[in-house]
Design a protein around this motif. Sequence first.
Motif, PDB file in Angstrom:
ATOM      1  N   GLY A 188       0.780  -1.232   0.000  1.00 45.32           N
ATOM      2  CA  GLY A 188       0.000   0.000   0.000  1.00 45.32           C
ATOM      3  C   GLY A 188       0.807   1.275   0.000  1.00 45.32           C
ATOM      4  O   GLY A 188       0.229   2.364  -0.021  1.00 45.32           O
ATOM      5  N   SER A 189       2.123   1.169  -0.014  1.00 44.16           N
ATOM      6  CA  SER A 189       2.946   2.376  -0.038  1.00 44.16           C
ATOM      7  C   SER A 189       3.314   2.717  -1.480  1.00 44.16           C
ATOM      8  O   SER A 189       3.458   1.828  -2.324  1.00 44.16           O
ATOM      9  CB  SER A 189       4.212   2.190   0.790  1.00 44.16           C
ATOM     10  OG  SER A 189       5.008   1.139   0.271  1.00 44.16           O
ATOM     11  N   VAL A 190       3.449   4.003  -1.753  1.00 44.06           N
ATOM     12  CA  VAL A 190       3.830   4.454  -3.088  1.00 44.06           C
ATOM     13  C   VAL A 190       5.343   4.254  -3.270  1.00 44.06           C
ATOM     14  O   VAL A 190       6.127   4.767  -2.462  1.00 44.06           O
ATOM     15  CB  VAL A 190       3.479   5.940  -3.284  1.00 44.06           C
ATOM     16  CG1 VAL A 190       3.977   6.439  -4.644  1.00 44.06           C
ATOM     17  CG2 VAL A 190       1.964   6.142  -3.173  1.00 44.06           C
ATOM     18  N   PRO A 191       5.766   3.512  -4.295  1.00 48.28           N
ATOM     19  CA  PRO A 191       7.205   3.284  -4.513  1.00 48.28           C
ATOM     20  C   PRO A 191       7.863   4.533  -5.113  1.00 48.28           C
ATOM     21  O   PRO A 191       8.176   4.591  -6.309  1.00 48.28           O
ATOM     22  CB  PRO A 191       7.231   2.094  -5.473  1.00 48.28           C
ATOM     23  CG  PRO A 191       5.952   2.209  -6.237  1.00 48.28           C
ATOM     24  CD  PRO A 191       4.943   2.777  -5.279  1.00 48.28           C
ATOM     25  N   ALA A 192       8.081   5.533  -4.287  1.00 49.39           N
ATOM     26  CA  ALA A 192       8.533   6.837  -4.758  1.00 49.39           C
ATOM     27  C   ALA A 192       9.866   6.765  -5.482  1.00 49.39           C
ATOM     28  O   ALA A 192      10.072   7.464  -6.484  1.00 49.39           O
ATOM     29  CB  ALA A 192       8.611   7.812  -3.580  1.00 49.39           C
ATOM     30  N   ASP A 193      10.792   5.949  -4.996  1.00 53.09           N
ATOM     31  CA  ASP A 193      12.095   5.841  -5.646  1.00 53.09           C
ATOM     32  C   ASP A 193      11.951   5.362  -7.086  1.00 53.09           C
ATOM     33  O   ASP A 193      12.623   5.872  -7.993  1.00 53.09           O
ATOM     34  CB  ASP A 193      13.010   4.899  -4.868  1.00 53.09           C
ATOM     35  CG  ASP A 193      13.449   5.476  -3.537  1.00 53.09           C
ATOM     36  OD1 ASP A 193      13.256   6.690  -3.328  1.00 53.09           O
ATOM     37  OD2 ASP A 193      13.977   4.715  -2.704  1.00 53.09           O
ATOM     38  N   ARG A 194      11.081   4.380  -7.289  1.00 51.91           N
ATOM     39  CA  ARG A 194      10.885   3.836  -8.633  1.00 51.91           C
ATOM     40  C   ARG A 194      10.129   4.822  -9.519  1.00 51.91           C
ATOM     41  O   ARG A 194      10.493   5.027 -10.681  1.00 51.91           O
ATOM     42  CB  ARG A 194      10.130   2.506  -8.533  1.00 51.91           C
ATOM     43  CG  ARG A 194      10.102   1.713  -9.820  1.00 51.91           C
ATOM     44  CD  ARG A 194       9.874   0.246  -9.571  1.00 51.91           C
ATOM     45  NE  ARG A 194       8.550  -0.068  -9.037  1.00 51.91           N
ATOM     46  CZ  ARG A 194       8.353  -0.548  -7.805  1.00 51.91           C
ATOM     47  NH1 ARG A 194       9.371  -0.735  -6.973  1.00 51.91           N
ATOM     48  NH2 ARG A 194       7.129  -0.835  -7.389  1.00 51.91           N
ATOM     49  N   PHE A 195       9.109   5.460  -8.973  1.00 58.66           N
ATOM     50  CA  PHE A 195       8.298   6.376  -9.770  1.00 58.66           C
ATOM     51  C   PHE A 195       9.034   7.677 -10.087  1.00 58.66           C
ATOM     52  O   PHE A 195       8.610   8.425 -10.969  1.00 58.66           O
ATOM     53  CB  PHE A 195       6.977   6.665  -9.063  1.00 58.66           C
ATOM     54  CG  PHE A 195       6.011   5.504  -9.088  1.00 58.66           C
ATOM     55  CD1 PHE A 195       6.304   4.333  -9.762  1.00 58.66           C
ATOM     56  CD2 PHE A 195       4.794   5.588  -8.426  1.00 58.66           C
ATOM     57  CE1 PHE A 195       5.425   3.260  -9.785  1.00 58.66           C
ATOM     58  CE2 PHE A 195       3.900   4.533  -8.441  1.00 58.66           C
ATOM     59  CZ  PHE A 195       4.214   3.363  -9.121  1.00 58.66           C
ATOM     60  N   ALA A 196      10.116   7.943  -9.386  1.00 56.42           N
ATOM     61  CA  ALA A 196      10.922   9.125  -9.710  1.00 56.42           C
ATOM     62  C   ALA A 196      11.521   9.024 -11.101  1.00 56.42           C
ATOM     63  O   ALA A 196      11.939  10.039 -11.679  1.00 56.42           O
ATOM     64  CB  ALA A 196      12.027   9.295  -8.671  1.00 56.42           C
ATOM     65  N   GLY A 197      11.541   7.822 -11.661  1.00 52.09           N
ATOM     66  CA  GLY A 197      12.074   7.630 -12.995  1.00 52.09           C
ATOM     67  C   GLY A 197      11.054   7.810 -14.102  1.00 52.09           C
ATOM     68  O   GLY A 197      11.378   7.659 -15.281  1.00 52.09           O
ATOM     69  N   ILE A 198       9.810   8.105 -13.758  1.00 52.94           N
ATOM     70  CA  ILE A 198       8.777   8.318 -14.776  1.00 52.94           C
ATOM     71  C   ILE A 198       8.971   9.687 -15.411  1.00 52.94           C
ATOM     72  O   ILE A 198       8.904  10.723 -14.733  1.00 52.94           O
ATOM     73  CB  ILE A 198       7.365   8.212 -14.167  1.00 52.94           C
ATOM     74  CG1 ILE A 198       7.127   6.800 -13.614  1.00 52.94           C
ATOM     75  CG2 ILE A 198       6.299   8.546 -15.216  1.00 52.94           C
ATOM     76  CD1 ILE A 198       5.786   6.629 -12.912  1.00 52.94           C
ATOM     77  N   THR A 199       9.225   9.721 -16.701  1.00 54.39           N
ATOM     78  CA  THR A 199       9.471  10.991 -17.389  1.00 54.39           C
ATOM     79  C   THR A 199       8.200  11.602 -17.965  1.00 54.39           C
ATOM     80  O   THR A 199       8.181  12.802 -18.270  1.00 54.39           O
ATOM     81  CB  THR A 199      10.492  10.789 -18.514  1.00 54.39           C
ATOM     82  OG1 THR A 199      10.004   9.798 -19.432  1.00 54.39           O
ATOM     83  CG2 THR A 199      11.828  10.332 -17.954  1.00 54.39           C
ATOM     84  N   ALA A 200       7.146  10.819 -18.128  1.00 54.62           N
ATOM     85  CA  ALA A 200       5.903  11.324 -18.710  1.00 54.62           C
ATOM     86  C   ALA A 200       5.130  12.156 -17.688  1.00 54.62           C
ATOM     87  O   ALA A 200       5.179  11.873 -16.483  1.00 54.62           O
ATOM     88  CB  ALA A 200       5.038  10.155 -19.179  1.00 54.62           C
ATOM     89  N   PRO A 201       4.396  13.170 -18.132  1.00 56.43           N
ATOM     90  CA  PRO A 201       3.489  13.880 -17.227  1.00 56.43           C
ATOM     91  C   PRO A 201       2.441  12.922 -16.665  1.00 56.43           C
ATOM     92  O   PRO A 201       1.937  12.050 -17.383  1.00 56.43           O
ATOM     93  CB  PRO A 201       2.839  14.936 -18.128  1.00 56.43           C
ATOM     94  CG  PRO A 201       3.791  15.107 -19.268  1.00 56.43           C
ATOM     95  CD  PRO A 201       4.395  13.753 -19.492  1.00 56.43           C
TER      96      PRO A 201
END
Length: 254
Positions: A188-201
């Motif tokens: 249930g936690s947001v994987p912030a480290d992984r999602f920091a790599g999302i380049t799309a808006p």
Amino acid sequence: MIQSVQSADGTTIAYEQAGTGPVLILVGGALNNRHSAANLVPLLEESFTVVSYDRRGRGDSTNTPPYDVDREVEDLRALAAEAEGPVYLYGHSSGGILALEAGSAGVPVGKIAVYEPPYLTGGGEDWQAFVDKVRTLADSGHGNKAVEEFIRHTGADFDPGMTQAPWWPALVSLAPTLAYDLTLTANGSVPADRFAGITAPVLALYGGASAGWAAASATAVASAVPDGRRDMIDGQDHAVAPDAVAPVLLKFFR
């Protein structure tokens, strides 16, 4: 017309498309198949080529065990490759999590919109124990009980009378895939480290009539990605109405 692509592990992914323009892939959540967004497609198809697909193990798509989130990401990669260019993704509930995972894994995505990805839901039951419980029920021929347990787990009211509804058997047929959605949600936690790599808006949406976790989840997702924002759709809950979400998606993806 039903079409199909082969995912990296040989799984056949069935899909339909309608409309013209940039490709927008609709990623359904738990207990959804490609028909679940049938009322949304007509509201988008004048501006986009709208792709509705059966996630693995559902509808006309095949399955290749064991389940792994990376395999579902590869399914989206195969659909994007079929489109021959960056695609837009709209994911509802756990489908939103899958859309974000695809973006973080480098699937060619132009923009991502998600509606109430089930992070920060505050479930009290041990996550892995619940995943195992639902999987065991589904695999042992008790799909009806697996669906009931899942619905109760989401915090929604379960009316025993729904088991007599004509659409209940279709839900039960999807019971084996519930463990997939629970695996996507993880703890249930947001994987912030992984999602920091999302380049799309990224646009993270939630309903004004939803439980508090929905706004918290949208805020956390929008904060985790480099180019993220959140927005509320007034008066809506987790089962957002197509005519309420469609104008928001049209504005964002255009």
